[in-house]
Design a protein around this motif. Sequence first.
Motif, PDB file in Angstrom:
ATOM      1  N   MET A   1       0.847  -1.177   0.000  1.00 57.54           N
ATOM      2  CA  MET A   1       0.000   0.000   0.000  1.00 57.54           C
ATOM      3  C   MET A   1       0.886   1.231   0.000  1.00 57.54           C
ATOM      4  O   MET A   1       1.794   1.360   0.795  1.00 57.54           O
ATOM      5  CB  MET A   1      -0.888  -0.015   1.254  1.00 57.54           C
ATOM      6  N   ASN A   2       0.596   2.141  -0.907  1.00 55.26           N
ATOM      7  CA  ASN A   2       1.406   3.363  -0.956  1.00 55.26           C
ATOM      8  C   ASN A   2       0.781   4.449  -0.076  1.00 55.26           C
ATOM      9  O   ASN A   2      -0.301   4.280   0.461  1.00 55.26           O
ATOM     10  CB  ASN A   2       1.598   3.838  -2.403  1.00 55.26           C
ATOM     11  N   ASP A   3       1.506   5.557   0.063  1.00 52.79           N
ATOM     12  CA  ASP A   3       1.052   6.642   0.941  1.00 52.79           C
ATOM     13  C   ASP A   3      -0.289   7.218   0.507  1.00 52.79           C
ATOM     14  O   ASP A   3      -1.108   7.590   1.350  1.00 52.79           O
ATOM     15  CB  ASP A   3       2.100   7.757   0.991  1.00 52.79           C
ATOM     16  N   THR A   4      -0.515   7.288  -0.802  1.00 52.59           N
ATOM     17  CA  THR A   4      -1.775   7.841  -1.306  1.00 52.59           C
ATOM     18  C   THR A   4      -2.945   6.954  -0.899  1.00 52.59           C
ATOM     19  O   THR A   4      -3.980   7.452  -0.435  1.00 52.59           O
ATOM     20  CB  THR A   4      -1.727   7.990  -2.842  1.00 52.59           C
ATOM     21  N   ASP A   5      -2.788   5.644  -1.064  1.00 48.53           N
ATOM     22  CA  ASP A   5      -3.838   4.702  -0.659  1.00 48.53           C
ATOM     23  C   ASP A   5      -4.091   4.798   0.848  1.00 48.53           C
ATOM     24  O   ASP A   5      -5.230   4.769   1.298  1.00 48.53           O
ATOM     25  CB  ASP A   5      -3.453   3.265  -1.010  1.00 48.53           C
ATOM     26  N   GLU A   6      -3.000   4.905   1.608  1.00 50.80           N
ATOM     27  CA  GLU A   6      -3.134   4.989   3.054  1.00 50.80           C
ATOM     28  C   GLU A   6      -3.858   6.275   3.466  1.00 50.80           C
ATOM     29  O   GLU A   6      -4.729   6.254   4.331  1.00 50.80           O
ATOM     30  CB  GLU A   6      -1.755   4.916   3.696  1.00 50.80           C
ATOM     31  N   ARG A   7      -3.507   7.385   2.843  1.00 45.34           N
ATOM     32  CA  ARG A   7      -4.191   8.649   3.154  1.00 45.34           C
ATOM     33  C   ARG A   7      -5.679   8.552   2.837  1.00 45.34           C
ATOM     34  O   ARG A   7      -6.514   9.075   3.571  1.00 45.34           O
ATOM     35  CB  ARG A   7      -3.555   9.807   2.379  1.00 45.34           C
ATOM     36  N   ALA A   8      -6.010   7.878   1.738  1.00 48.92           N
ATOM     37  CA  ALA A   8      -7.417   7.700   1.370  1.00 48.92           C
ATOM     38  C   ALA A   8      -8.128   6.848   2.419  1.00 48.92           C
ATOM     39  O   ALA A   8      -9.272   7.151   2.792  1.00 48.92           O
ATOM     40  CB  ALA A   8      -7.531   7.059  -0.017  1.00 48.92           C
ATOM     41  N   LEU A   9      -7.473   5.808   2.898  1.00 46.99           N
ATOM     42  CA  LEU A   9      -8.064   4.968   3.951  1.00 46.99           C
ATOM     43  C   LEU A   9      -8.301   5.778   5.228  1.00 46.99           C
ATOM     44  O   LEU A   9      -9.351   5.664   5.861  1.00 46.99           O
ATOM     45  CB  LEU A   9      -7.156   3.779   4.267  1.00 46.99           C
ATOM     46  N   VAL A  10      -7.306   6.573   5.593  1.00 50.49           N
ATOM     47  CA  VAL A  10      -7.446   7.397   6.796  1.00 50.49           C
ATOM     48  C   VAL A  10      -8.615   8.370   6.628  1.00 50.49           C
ATOM     49  O   VAL A  10      -9.428   8.540   7.540  1.00 50.49           O
ATOM     50  CB  VAL A  10      -6.131   8.151   7.114  1.00 50.49           C
ATOM     51  N   GLN A  11      -8.701   8.986   5.465  1.00 50.87           N
ATOM     52  CA  GLN A  11      -9.787   9.931   5.209  1.00 50.87           C
ATOM     53  C   GLN A  11     -11.150   9.228   5.295  1.00 50.87           C
ATOM     54  O   GLN A  11     -12.085   9.749   5.885  1.00 50.87           O
ATOM     55  CB  GLN A  11      -9.613  10.601   3.834  1.00 50.87           C
ATOM     56  N   ARG A  12     -11.236   8.036   4.706  1.00 55.96           N
ATOM     57  CA  ARG A  12     -12.503   7.286   4.766  1.00 55.96           C
ATOM     58  C   ARG A  12     -12.824   6.886   6.214  1.00 55.96           C
ATOM     59  O   ARG A  12     -13.979   6.947   6.645  1.00 55.96           O
ATOM     60  CB  ARG A  12     -12.421   6.054   3.866  1.00 55.96           C
ATOM     61  N   ALA A  13     -11.804   6.488   6.962  1.00 55.21           N
ATOM     62  CA  ALA A  13     -12.010   6.119   8.363  1.00 55.21           C
ATOM     63  C   ALA A  13     -12.483   7.330   9.169  1.00 55.21           C
ATOM     64  O   ALA A  13     -13.359   7.202  10.038  1.00 55.21           O
ATOM     65  CB  ALA A  13     -10.728   5.549   8.957  1.00 55.21           C
TER      66      ALA A  13
END
Length: 181
Positions: A1-13
Amino acid sequence: MNDTDERALVQRARQGDSRAFGVLVDRYQHMVYNLALRMVNDRDEAQDIAQTVFVKVFQNLDSYEPHYRFFSWIYRIALNESLNHRGRLRRHEELDPGLESNGRGPDECAALGEMRTEIGNALMQLTADYRTVVIMRHFLELNQMEMSQILEVPEKTVKSRLHTARRLMGDILSRKGITQP
């Protein structure tokens, strides 16, 4: 998982998506548990700490600053929770010596188990600052820059602590008759 995917997950959470938070938990639960285990030396307590860490992460997602690495943020929470827990207990326990590999002979397993126990005991004799840098470098395989960011200290401080911690562990082990090969 790259940083962009992780940021998107955090935003969704942050927006209440429990599945996104579950993915983050899945990604970091092993790291959080291992850090806690190395700090408190008890599997049950490490599980409790890990649960507490993820509750705190969930409760404080809004305070996470996305321009920092999520790993660093959660690691810092885990480290603080482990140190706080250890401070509350104020006790010293022996490491579990039953972590031998099944692929070795009995004599080799016994010797390796004794070595692990001695290294674990030496690690537990270090102060929290020194123990933390050893765990971060040698068990979590973080580099000095990552350690510096997580601990919020200059890289020179990390380097100095790591050097001193290694020297202290070497002294402790050599007093027990254990030397480097």
